[in-house]
Design an enzyme around this catalytic site. Structure first.
Site, PDB file in Angstrom:
ATOM      1  CG  ASP A  15     -12.094   2.061  -4.869  1.00  0.00           C
ATOM      2  OD1 ASP A  15     -11.552   2.461  -3.825  1.00  0.00           O
ATOM      3  OD2 ASP A  15     -12.828   2.778  -5.572  1.00  0.00           O
ATOM      4  NE  ARG A  28      -9.216   6.286   4.265  1.00  0.00           N
ATOM      5  CZ  ARG A  28      -9.982   5.987   3.207  1.00  0.00           C
ATOM      6  NH1 ARG A  28     -11.292   5.991   3.313  1.00  0.00           N
ATOM      7  NH2 ARG A  28      -9.427   5.703   2.046  1.00  0.00           N
ATOM      8  CG  HIS A  32      -5.412   0.577   3.408  1.00  0.00           C
ATOM      9  ND1 HIS A  32      -6.131   0.642   2.231  1.00  0.00           N
ATOM     10  CD2 HIS A  32      -5.344   1.860   3.867  1.00  0.00           C
ATOM     11  CE1 HIS A  32      -6.477   1.900   1.991  1.00  0.00           C
ATOM     12  NE2 HIS A  32      -6.013   2.655   2.973  1.00  0.00           N
ATOM     13  CD  GLU A  62      -3.250  10.242 -10.315  1.00  0.00           C
ATOM     14  OE1 GLU A  62      -3.338   9.002 -10.258  1.00  0.00           O
ATOM     15  OE2 GLU A  62      -2.586  10.826 -11.183  1.00  0.00           O
ATOM     16  CD1 TRP A  64       2.244  10.245  -5.000  1.00  0.00           C
ATOM     17  CD2 TRP A  64       3.159   9.982  -2.971  1.00  0.00           C
ATOM     18  NE1 TRP A  64       3.294   9.365  -5.117  1.00  0.00           N
ATOM     19  CE2 TRP A  64       3.874   9.190  -3.889  1.00  0.00           C
ATOM     20  CE3 TRP A  64       3.557   9.982  -1.626  1.00  0.00           C
ATOM     21  CZ2 TRP A  64       4.960   8.395  -3.520  1.00  0.00           C
ATOM     22  CZ3 TRP A  64       4.641   9.196  -1.264  1.00  0.00           C
ATOM     23  CH2 TRP A  64       5.322   8.412  -2.188  1.00  0.00           C
ATOM     24  CG  LEU A 126       0.410 -14.986 -11.068  1.00  0.00           C
ATOM     25  CD1 LEU A 126      -0.594 -14.727 -12.186  1.00  0.00           C
ATOM     26  CD2 LEU A 126      -0.287 -14.957  -9.714  1.00  0.00           C
TER      27      LEU A 126
HETATM   28  C1  FPP Z   1      -8.307   1.684  -2.385  1.00  0.00           C
HETATM   29  O1  FPP Z   1      -9.246   1.672  -1.350  1.00  0.00           O
HETATM   30  C2  FPP Z   1      -7.113   1.002  -1.957  1.00  0.00           C
HETATM   31  C3  FPP Z   1      -5.865   1.542  -1.911  1.00  0.00           C
HETATM   32  C4  FPP Z   1      -5.523   2.897  -2.341  1.00  0.00           C
HETATM   33  C5  FPP Z   1      -4.766   0.748  -1.380  1.00  0.00           C
HETATM   34  C6  FPP Z   1      -4.709  -0.611  -1.967  1.00  0.00           C
HETATM   35  C7  FPP Z   1      -3.850  -1.448  -1.155  1.00  0.00           C
HETATM   36  C8  FPP Z   1      -4.153  -2.694  -0.767  1.00  0.00           C
HETATM   37  C9  FPP Z   1      -5.362  -3.433  -1.161  1.00  0.00           C
HETATM   38  C10 FPP Z   1      -3.214  -3.469   0.037  1.00  0.00           C
HETATM   39  C11 FPP Z   1      -1.905  -3.600  -0.673  1.00  0.00           C
HETATM   40  C12 FPP Z   1      -1.513  -4.976  -0.729  1.00  0.00           C
HETATM   41  C13 FPP Z   1      -0.250  -5.388  -0.847  1.00  0.00           C
HETATM   42  C14 FPP Z   1      -0.001  -6.818  -0.916  1.00  0.00           C
HETATM   43  C15 FPP Z   1       0.911  -4.495  -0.865  1.00  0.00           C
HETATM   44  P1  FPP Z   1      -9.701   3.056  -0.745  1.00  0.00           P
HETATM   45  O2  FPP Z   1      -8.850   3.331   0.442  1.00  0.00           O
HETATM   46  O3  FPP Z   1      -9.686   4.091  -1.814  1.00  0.00           O
HETATM   47  O4  FPP Z   1     -11.147   2.718  -0.299  1.00  0.00           O
HETATM   48  P2  FPP Z   1     -12.376   3.731  -0.271  1.00  0.00           P
HETATM   49  O5  FPP Z   1     -12.688   4.062  -1.696  1.00  0.00           O
HETATM   50  O6  FPP Z   1     -13.435   2.919   0.380  1.00  0.00           O
HETATM   51  O7  FPP Z   1     -11.959   4.913   0.545  1.00  0.00           O
END
Ligand code: FPP
Length: 228
Positions: A15, A28, A32, A62, A64, A126
């Site tokens: 997160d 944002r 990512h 969720e 989506w 792994l």
């Molecule tokens: C939460 O941060 C993160 C996500 C919903 C996306 C997670 C995806 C990645 C870390 C990259 C995916 C990696 C691979 C290898 C496919 P948030 O956007 O909710 O952050 P916030 O709480 O600060 O808004």
């Protein structure tokens, strides 16, 4: 001392990507992208530390509800990640597996995932689980439906056969970054006895040192309770 931790399964709620980006005046989606770099580092470290299973909450059922552009962007990331890193994952003997209902993901993402699962199927290092379009309650309902259809008695062992994690040990340790302290519908059944570690670091800032510290802290807790 840090090599002593006997830990076979670590689950992570990654997160804080959005906040990391917003604090820098970036979009944002940049957060990512940076989050993917952390994934690369942590996967490598988990393999070095002999962790057997690493489960990453990549997209929840969720998620989506986010703006469509962000959803589309996140759902392209597994494909980009695999395009760039599959050779390295092969070299490091990593086996890829998916938890969740991927039928709703974009076609090209699904194909990239299926290809990676097939290609890494014989690797025995792994196991890297990507939880994608995953929800713990949805998983339990699916398992109960399948158990009913098969005419199985309702037992813990039978239920576990129908979970995405069938055959895997439950997580020993959950790490959640980004400062929130909740489970967010992640591996609800499997985390009944899991130790939790909450970090205030935003996922793009989460370091290998912090990951090591979480494993070492787990080892200490384990030793304290194991002797009683
Ligand atoms: C939460 O941060 C993160 C996500 C919903 C996306 C997670 C995806 C990645 C870390 C990259 C995916 C990696 C691979 C290898 C496919 P948030 O956007 O909710 O952050 P916030 O709480 O600060 O808004």
């Amino acid at each position: 001392m840090s090599q002593l931790a006997d830990i076979s399964h670590i689950a992570i709620i990654m997160d804080g990507n959005g906040r990391w980006a917003e604090r820098r005046g970036l979009s944002r989606t940049d957060g990512h992208v940076e989050g993917v770099s952390t994934v690369v580092k942590i996967v490598k470290r988990a393999a070095e530390r002999d962790v057997k299973f690493l489960t990453l909450y990549t997209f929840s059922s969720e998620n989506w509800k986010r703006p469509q552009k962000e959803v589309e962007f996140i759902l392209q990331l597994p494909k980009k990640f695999l395009f760039q890193y599959l050779p390295e994952l092969m070299k490091n003997n990593v086996k890829i597996n998916i938890l969740g209902d991927i039928r709703q993901l974009p076609y090209s993402t699904r194909e990239a995932l299926k290809h990676a699962v097939r290609k890494t199927a014989k690797n025995d290092g792994l196991q890297l689980n990507f939880a994608l379009n995953y929800g713990g309650r949805q998983e339990l309902l699916k398992a109960f439906e399948e158990m009913k259809a098969a005419g199985d008695d309702v037992t813990e062992d039978h239920l576990e056969k129908y979970l995405y994690t069938a055959g895997m040990p439950d997580p020993d340790l959950l790490i959640r970054t980004g400062g929130e302290k909740r489970l967010s519908n992640f591996l609800l059944w499997q985390m009944a006895y899991t130790e939790f570690c909450f970090s205030d670091s935003l996922w793009p800032d989460f370091s290998v040192e912090e990951f090591d510290a979480a494993i070492d802290e787990f080892a200490v807790r384990h030793r304290r309770f194991g002797g009683l």
